[in-house]
Each structure stands twice: as C-alpha cells, then as structure tokens.
Design an enzyme around this catalytic site. Structure first.
Site, mmCIF file in Angstrom:
data_model
loop_
_atom_site.group_PDB
_atom_site.id
_atom_site.type_symbol
_atom_site.label_atom_id
_atom_site.label_comp_id
_atom_site.label_asym_id
_atom_site.label_seq_id
_atom_site.Cartn_x
_atom_site.Cartn_y
_atom_site.Cartn_z
ATOM 1 N N SER A 112 0.807 -1.225 0.000
ATOM 2 C CA SER A 112 0.000 0.000 0.000
ATOM 3 C C SER A 112 0.839 1.274 0.000
ATOM 4 O O SER A 112 0.319 2.347 -0.312
ATOM 5 C CB SER A 112 -0.945 0.016 1.202
ATOM 6 O OG SER A 112 -0.238 0.204 2.413
ATOM 7 N N LYS A 136 0.843 4.434 6.898
ATOM 8 C CA LYS A 136 0.334 5.273 5.810
ATOM 9 C C LYS A 136 0.975 6.652 5.918
ATOM 10 O O LYS A 136 1.666 6.968 6.888
ATOM 11 C CB LYS A 136 -1.192 5.430 5.895
ATOM 12 C CG LYS A 136 -1.981 4.142 5.979
ATOM 13 C CD LYS A 136 -2.011 3.371 4.681
ATOM 14 C CE LYS A 136 -2.835 2.100 4.831
ATOM 15 N NZ LYS A 136 -2.767 1.257 3.610
#
Length: 252
Positions: free
Chosen positions: A41, A102
């Site tokens: 990701s 993230k």
C-alpha cells in the site's frame, strides 16, 4: 589445575539476561521500534520486504507505545501533532491491535477530498508531476502503473518534502470521494499506492479517521530490505535478495 564456578554464577547470568531484556523493552517503548512491510500500500516509498525503524517519541506516548497496548491511561503524554507528509505507524482504529503504516495527509480541521484521482487539501488541489511509468513487483501480479511526484501543503510543523505516489487509474473506487472534515483529535491517512490502499478514504470498513491516540510513531529509516527471491534456507541466494541500495535510507 581446576577452577570452580563461582557461587551465584547462574544467578548473575539470569540477571544479565533480564537486564538486557528490560533495556531492549525500554528502547522499544521510548525510542525506536523495528517494523517490517508486508504489503504494497505504500509503494513506491516502502516496498514489501522493507524493515524500518519507527521513532516512538515523535508524537509523544500513548498506551499503544507500550507492548500489547495495556489500558493504563488515555490520550498522549508529551503529545504533538504529526506534520502533513509524515509516514506514520498507527493501530487500526477498528481493532486497536493491527499495525498500519500510511502517509498523513490531513490534520485536525482539514478538509480532504479526492476528485478524479487528484488530492485536495482544504479545497486546494495538491500539485503532482508525472514521472512516467512504474512496474509494481512483489505485491501480487506484476503490473505497470503511472508514477507521480506529489507536494503536500505546509503544516504548522513545516513544509514536507515532495513524495512519490502511484496511480493505476484516476477513476478507481477511491478516486472520487466526498469531502471529509477531519475531526479534532484525529488525522487523515492515505497510502502512496493510491489504488491499492485501504486507508482513511473508506469510512465504512476501512481505516477512517485515525485517533491521535492510535499513533505509534513516525517511520524514520529503512535499515534492511529483501525482495523475497531467496527462501530462508537458500543461503546462497541471500546476498542477491538484499536490496543493498535501500539499506540505511531515510523514509520520505
């Protein structure tokens, strides 16, 4: 000539091991903790097989700074806001157990939206520059996507460095969103691999807004990286599986 083991020798050895364990736990809790990257990701910033150090002191301390997140206190001690652009580790808000990593793109009070694949912060489009094509490997089927350099706006903590993102399409499930107003005490996080990231854009089953209390720390440096081409028993292949150019590189 024979020697006798001093009385208490085993006890001293056990004490040494215990002290070493306590020191390691202390460093892990207040200074740095190692993490590894199991999914794609955050490609191209972080690759599957990267191992990195996360600074635990960057945002202060919460119960998630401690091993197993014991419910000893609420909020943060010596807390400070992350900056836009920080790559942060946090506990998944839906279970407070799973570690996610993230990029922080929105701070409390920010308005965040994605329209046609373009990120908007406080209703201003975040500029991006095309860098050509990028081949994604090591995270499922090998695919070629578009790579961009994106420049987030400055935050109270300063101007973040530009970072790279990937886009397979500008019309994916999360490429057109409503406008999110980040509530107080929370941040908004997105993966750099924009079409392959479960992040704050999904308020139903994804990450949603991330409570500041859930922040574990800021990613600082990649200290090891392997591409997975050699199994643990294939000793002869280890040197070729290491991504030597990524060792001891800063996370930006």
């Amino acid at each position: 000539m024979t020697t006798k083991k001093k009385p208490g020798g085993w006890l001293e050895s056990i004490k040494t091991v215990v002290y070493a364990g306590l020191i390691a736990i202390g460093i892990r809790t207040v200074a740095f903790e190692p993490f590894n990257i199991p999914s794609g990701s955050m490609i191209p910033t972080l690759l599957v097989g990267d191992y990195l150090f996360v600074s635990k002191y960057a945002y202060g301390y919460s119960r998630h700074s401690l091993p197993f997140s014991p419910d000893l206190f609420q909020g943060r001690v010596f807390g400070s806001l992350p900056a836009r652009g920080d790559v942060a580790v946090f506990k998944f808000p839906r279970d407070n157990t799973t570690d996610y990593i993230k990029r922080i793109v929105g701070l409390p009070g920010d308005r965040i939206q994605v329209r046609a694949g373009r990120l908007y912060v406080n209703r201003v489009e975040v500029p991006r520059e095309s860098l050509g094509l990028y081949t994604v490997e090591g995270d499922g089927p090998r695919i070629t996507v578009r790579r961009y350099r994106e420049a987030l706006p400055a935050s109270p903590n300063g101007q973040p460095a530009p970072h790279e993102i990937l886009e397979a399409t500008d019309d994916g499930p999360y490429d057109n969103t409503v406008e999110f107003l980040v509530p107080e005490g929370h941040v908004f996080a997105m993966g750099d691999n924009r079409d392959n990231s479960l992040d704050s854009r999904d308020m139903i089953s994804g990450v949603g807004f991330v409570p500041l209390e859930n922040l574990v720390g800021r990613a600082e440096m990649i200290f090891f990286s392997v591409d997975g081409s050699a199994a643990w028993w294939e000793v002869w292949g280890w040197p070729f599986a290491i991504r030597w150019n990524r060792l001891f590189s800063a996370v930006r």
